[in-house]
Design a protein around this motif. Structure first.
Motif, short mmCIF file in Angstrom:
data_model
loop_
_atom_site.label_atom_id
_atom_site.label_comp_id
_atom_site.label_asym_id
_atom_site.label_seq_id
_atom_site.Cartn_x
_atom_site.Cartn_y
_atom_site.Cartn_z
N ARG A 83 48.93 -22.29 86.28
CA ARG A 83 49.71 -21.70 85.20
C ARG A 83 51.21 -21.74 85.50
N LYS A 134 51.17 -17.48 78.22
CA LYS A 134 51.23 -16.26 77.42
C LYS A 134 50.82 -15.01 78.19
N GLU A 135 50.06 -15.18 79.28
CA GLU A 135 49.64 -14.00 80.03
C GLU A 135 50.79 -13.40 80.85
#
Length: 162
Positions: A83, A134-135
């Motif tokens: 990520r 988005k986290e």
């Protein structure tokens, strides 16, 4: 220790080869033909997944002349696992297909893209996009505030003289 220089290009599969006409290096533009065998100089093409098979990717800046969708396709495992924050160069009007493919791919990876308003190349619509998973809500919210209000960190005068 955590940086390794390689001569090559990025793409969606490894191993692969790209080629270019070495005479292009003497011109103002260093654009090359990707993935074709039209030039006389060859270079290896690596996928991000192959390069980061046993390493963590935290940040990547992709400026691959419209081939960002292919490079992102070759980074699927790494992006899903690590990520990373991604910065991509894109041209909304000059290369709309590549731009839309890049934005859709980032959306598919559940990233939010923020457009930097400063032009980044010879085309008027060239912009860099900072894309964040988005986290990472806190970073995401901070960036929204910074870009929405144009408040960016300032360099202190003493640091400018270095």
């Amino acid at each position: 220790k955590n940086v390794r220089a390689l001569h090559g290009g990025l793409g969606d599969i490894t191993p692969a080869n790209g080629s270019y006409d070495p005479r292009l290096l003497n011109k103002k533009s260093r654009m090359v033909t990707f993935g074709t065998k039209t030039g006389s100089s060859m270079y290896p093409v690596f996928s991000i997944d192959a390069l980061f098979r046993n390493a963590t990717l935290s940040l990547a800046h992709l400026d691959v002349e419209g081939h960002e969708p292919q490079v992102l396709k070759g980074a699927t495992r790494t992006i899903g696992r690590d990520r990373p924050i991604l910065v991509t160069e894109s041209h909304e009007r000059h290369a709309p297909l590549a731009h839309n493919q890049t934005m859709c791919t980032l959306h598919h990876f559940d990233y939010e893209a923020y457009r930097l308003e400063k032009p980044c190349g010879r085309w008027r619509d060239c912009r860099n996009y900072v894309s964040i998973p988005k986290e990472l809500v806190n970073i995401n919210a901070l960036l929204k505030i910074l870009w929405a209000t144009s408040i960016l960190p300032h360099c202190p005068p003493s640091a400018r003289t270095l």
